[in-house]
Write a protein that holds these residues in place. Structure first.
Motif, short mmCIF file in Angstrom:
data_model
loop_
_atom_site.label_atom_id
_atom_site.label_comp_id
_atom_site.label_asym_id
_atom_site.label_seq_id
_atom_site.Cartn_x
_atom_site.Cartn_y
_atom_site.Cartn_z
N ALA A 276 0.83 -1.21 0.00
CA ALA A 276 0.00 0.00 0.00
C ALA A 276 0.86 1.25 0.00
O ALA A 276 0.57 2.23 -0.71
CB ALA A 276 -0.93 -0.02 1.20
N VAL A 277 1.93 1.23 0.80
CA VAL A 277 2.84 2.38 0.83
C VAL A 277 3.50 2.57 -0.52
O VAL A 277 3.62 3.70 -1.03
CB VAL A 277 3.91 2.18 1.93
N LEU A 278 3.92 1.48 -1.12
CA LEU A 278 4.57 1.55 -2.42
C LEU A 278 3.62 2.09 -3.50
O LEU A 278 4.03 2.86 -4.37
CB LEU A 278 5.07 0.15 -2.82
N ALA A 279 2.36 1.71 -3.42
CA ALA A 279 1.38 2.22 -4.37
C ALA A 279 1.24 3.73 -4.25
O ALA A 279 1.15 4.44 -5.26
CB ALA A 279 0.03 1.53 -4.15
N VAL A 280 1.24 4.23 -3.02
CA VAL A 280 1.11 5.68 -2.81
C VAL A 280 2.37 6.41 -3.24
O VAL A 280 2.31 7.47 -3.89
CB VAL A 280 0.80 5.97 -1.32
N VAL A 281 3.54 5.86 -2.91
CA VAL A 281 4.81 6.53 -3.22
C VAL A 281 5.06 6.60 -4.72
O VAL A 281 5.59 7.60 -5.23
CB VAL A 281 5.97 5.79 -2.51
N THR A 282 4.68 5.56 -5.44
CA THR A 282 5.01 5.52 -6.87
C THR A 282 3.94 6.12 -7.77
O THR A 282 4.18 6.34 -8.95
CB THR A 282 5.27 4.07 -7.32
N VAL A 283 2.76 6.39 -7.23
CA VAL A 283 1.70 6.93 -8.09
C VAL A 283 2.07 8.27 -8.72
O VAL A 283 1.71 8.53 -9.88
CB VAL A 283 0.36 7.02 -7.32
N PRO A 284 2.80 9.18 -8.04
CA PRO A 284 3.18 10.42 -8.74
C PRO A 284 4.03 10.17 -9.98
O PRO A 284 3.89 10.88 -10.98
CB PRO A 284 3.97 11.20 -7.66
N PHE A 285 4.94 9.18 -9.92
CA PHE A 285 5.76 8.86 -11.08
C PHE A 285 4.89 8.33 -12.23
O PHE A 285 5.09 8.69 -13.39
CB PHE A 285 6.83 7.84 -10.72
N ALA A 286 3.95 7.46 -11.88
CA ALA A 286 3.07 6.90 -12.92
C ALA A 286 2.23 7.99 -13.56
O ALA A 286 2.10 8.05 -14.79
CB ALA A 286 2.17 5.82 -12.30
#
Length: 333
Positions: A276-286
């Motif tokens: 869940a943390v990884l999904a939040v952290v990487t969403v700006p890059f996506a």
């Protein structure tokens, strides 16, 4: 049904005579029209036979490795030989398809300001040379395919059959053409998983399909914008008659959202406690990467060579490096 084959090409393509038939009565007139739009020399400095194989497009086959790397990196390492054989097989298969497609489209390509410099369209490679190159690709395909698992051969066979249908007929139908291209990427991803016995992640496969469909639509948008400028849309690619820039912009927006949602579902389904943390952290890059690509297409007139755009655009490259770093570091948390 090309302008070079008969003077009534416009009637075949659009159903009735129009400005294209009036303005471009034959191949010579069409070539003059293109010369007036773009007289730039060929961009490729590769030997003509190698350019015919389109090595700059081989980067598409990296999906054979990327998808299993994302879902099961250990399996990819254990079965590196099978993955490499699958990569070579798809590279040979796609090169053979490029030769066939360029042979069938050589007359239409002569009406395009860039594609007219392709080896077959420009006459740098003749029929015999194309036949020999095709034989070499098919030989490589047979040898490397024999080293791959049976399930991979089935995926490659499906890819070849689908692309034969594309070259002969499906590429002329709007929406069908881009869908076939996107399915080709999905087959690469599936074959990569089969080669290393990696598990399938449905969300990731959907993400691959949506992202590749997005890029295919961006390619059509740029082709349509360029062709409209020269008044040659129907003659260059028959399927362009079923598109418009506003339609393509709307479809790209829908695909951008679908790609982002499926990506987030993939990350959330990752088998580690910090998904869940990884999904939040990487969403700006996506989000940035997808929006940047749409900006390249809509503002900077990019998109006609999606692979080249992704690998040469500095903001996309930087975003990709940071994005992959976060994804790789996630399982280590």
């Amino acid at each position: 049904n090309t302008v070079g084959d008969q003077g009534g090409a416009a009637a075949v393509i659009s159903g009735s005579p129009g400005p294209l038939l009036k303005d471009l009565a034959g191949p010579a007139d069409a070539a003059d029209a293109v010369d007036a739009v773009d007289a730039k020399p060929p961009r490729s400095r590769l030997p003509a036979p190698l350019a015919l194989l389109r090595p700059h497009q081989w980067v598409k086959n990296v999906f054979v490795l990327v998808v299993p790397l994302a879902v099961a990196p250990a399996a990819l390492v254990r079965n590196a030989a099978g993955a490499l054989a699958t990569l070579i097989t798809f590279t040979a298969a796609s090169a053979a398809v490029y030769i066939l497609n360029d042979w069938l489209d050589r007359r239409q390509d002569r009406l395009h300001p860039v594609k007219r410099h392709r080896p077959l369209a420009s006459g740098q490679v003749g029929p015999l040379g194309a036949l020999l190159l095709s034989a070499g690709c098919l030989g490589t395909l047979a040898i490397s395919g024999a080293l791959a698992p049976m399930s991979v051969r089935a995926a490659v066979a499906g890819y070849v059959v689908l692309n034969l249908a594309y070259c002969l007929a499906l590429k002329h139908y709007p929406l069908v053409d881009v869908s076939v291209v996107a399915v080709g990427f999905v087959l690469r991803a599936v074959a990569g998983c089969l080669a290393v016995a990696a598990p399938f992640n449905p969300a990731l496969i959907i993400c691959v399909y949506c992202a590749c469909l997005l890029m295919s639509l961006g390619k059509r948008r740029q082709e349509l914008a360029t062709a409209n400028g020269a008044g040659l849309a129907a003659a260059q690619r028959r399927a362009l008659t079923g598109y418009s820039v506003p339609l393509l912009d709307q479809l790209m927006t829908v695909l951008l959202a679908a790609t982002l949602i499926s990506y987030e579902l993939f990350v959330l389904s990752a088998p580690h406690p910090h998904a869940a943390v990884l999904a939040v952290v990487t969403v700006p890059f996506a989000v940035f990467a997808l929006c940047r690509y749409q900006q390249l297409v809509a503002v900077h007139r990019g998109g006609e060579e999606p692979g080249r755009d992704v690998l040469t655009d500095a903001p996309l490259v930087i975003t990709g490096v940071l994005w992959l770093t976060c994804l790789a570091a996630g399982p280590l948390l």
